[in-house]
Design an enzyme around this catalytic site. Sequence first.
Site, PDB file in Angstrom:
ATOM      1  N   CYS A 340      44.197  40.301  37.095  1.00 21.93           N
ATOM      2  CA  CYS A 340      42.871  39.688  37.230  1.00 21.93           C
ATOM      3  C   CYS A 340      42.086  39.826  35.918  1.00 21.93           C
ATOM      4  O   CYS A 340      42.427  39.209  34.927  1.00 21.93           O
ATOM      5  CB  CYS A 340      42.135  40.281  38.424  1.00 21.93           C
ATOM      6  SG  CYS A 340      40.775  39.213  39.001  1.00 21.93           S
ATOM      7  N   HIS A 424      45.763  40.382  43.305  1.00 26.13           N
ATOM      8  CA  HIS A 424      45.720  41.788  43.671  1.00 26.13           C
ATOM      9  C   HIS A 424      46.682  42.042  44.836  1.00 26.13           C
ATOM     10  O   HIS A 424      47.053  41.130  45.572  1.00 26.13           O
ATOM     11  CB  HIS A 424      44.310  42.187  44.114  1.00 26.13           C
ATOM     12  CG  HIS A 424      43.267  42.035  43.055  1.00 26.13           C
ATOM     13  ND1 HIS A 424      43.212  42.856  41.956  1.00 26.13           N
ATOM     14  CD2 HIS A 424      42.234  41.156  42.923  1.00 26.13           C
ATOM     15  CE1 HIS A 424      42.196  42.502  41.199  1.00 26.13           C
ATOM     16  NE2 HIS A 424      41.588  41.466  41.758  1.00 26.13           N
TER      17      HIS A 424
END
Length: 505
Positions: A340, A424
């Site tokens: 991310c 994630h």
Amino acid sequence: MSGALLVAGTTSDAGKSVVTAGICRHLARRGVKVAPFKAQNMSLNSMVTRDGAEIGRAQVMQAAAARVEPEGAMNPVLLKPGSDRRSQVVLLGRPVAEVDAMSYRALKERLREAVLASFADLRTRYDVVVCEGAGSPTEINLRARDIANMGLARAADLPVVVVGDIDRGGVFASMFGTLALLDAADQALVAGFVVNKFRGDPALLEPGLAMLRRLTGREVLGVLPWLPGLWLDVEDSLDLADRGSLGYDGSLPPRGEDVLRVAVVRFPRISNFTDIDALAAEPGVLVRFVTRPEELADADLVVLPGSRATVSDLAWLRERGLADAVVRHVSRERPLLGVCGGYQMLAREIHDEVESRAGVVPGLDLLPAVVRFGAEKVLGRPRGTAFGEVVDGYEIHHGVVTAEGGEPFLDGCAVGAVRGTTWHGAFENDGFRRAFLASTANEAGRRFVPAPDVSFADVREQRLDALGDLVADHLDTDALDRLIEHGAPAGLPFVPPGAPGGTQL
């Protein structure tokens, strides 16, 4: 059984989250339909539920303890700090504003309505709702607009149990002080105390517990022993201070000949560092959170994790000399993973008029990609494949990365041993985690062998069962049941501040 309870704490990180999870698991094992609830959470660890809502990761863990699906109503207000002064407000799973402490006040009535509506909704669908407070209930400067602690307890007539962390010291003073600083109406709902993280013989505490009972007129519902290794979906980076080098069961022996060393850069605004928990569950994987360049010197794998402030944390990375250390690591053909915000830092350049408003910022240029921040937050539960394994993940980001080359890696890209993804939770997929670690070990020249029999879901379940056992074995569960069903006992005495002054000890 039907009712509700609020678990408050003398401080942040006193143990509210784990006690709430333990009560949820204890009740679920008895066949009670139970849900967790946290009115307002400040955390950079979050997850996307199946109904598309972003909520605190701790409430996802508590829902797992309750054996129910997490949903937006379980954490209606989530605050995600982007700096020391400003936070993003996530309401019912969606971002609605960027605020400072003063402008946040203008939202409070809207937030209060959402909190009470969410709580009422859960009460109609579950037998019991176990609420977790936020911080301390005696933040007296904030009490007038409180929606997470005594404000919620008063509005919903909830009995309150106060948890204190004895490992920090001063637990008796903090428990008495917590009660004494509340007004009479708030005190009437505080029904008892729980001592958390005690090391030693509980009999040694009895004189202090007896005095606390006498001074407050409240029962101590139990003393929970210190139980290491319960790092489960923690709320914030306070918990990282205790981690250092970690594995779920200490340093588990490797299945191969080598240990695999993983260095995770601890950004100032690190987010979703729970991504690493599944790696730490693997025998022979040593995970360290690092802040200095020299700590990367012997790392086999370097991880740049999520960040709530990508551009700011990238500047920090450069100021600390860590950016140069990351480049040196890659120059030795050692594996590097960006997740991310960490993936965004690996790009050629970052266009940000949203989060930092810094405009065009050069990235580390380790992957052929460009990042553009959008006003709309991307929330999703994607599925894909990597290393021949199915991967389920979740994504939470404003920065959209466009790969302009390299090999595909989940939704991102890879060049040699450098990989990036916005997903994630990928390491919670056992097959993918093992394949990734095997590839990483090969690239790093380590004779490390991933364990073929470690299920991260089972690891999590074992920890949740351990929390349920703590509650069943060390708390007065009959007293808890009475509080849940009947509320705080009538006639609890008011304790004015300074009351112990003349007490003979």
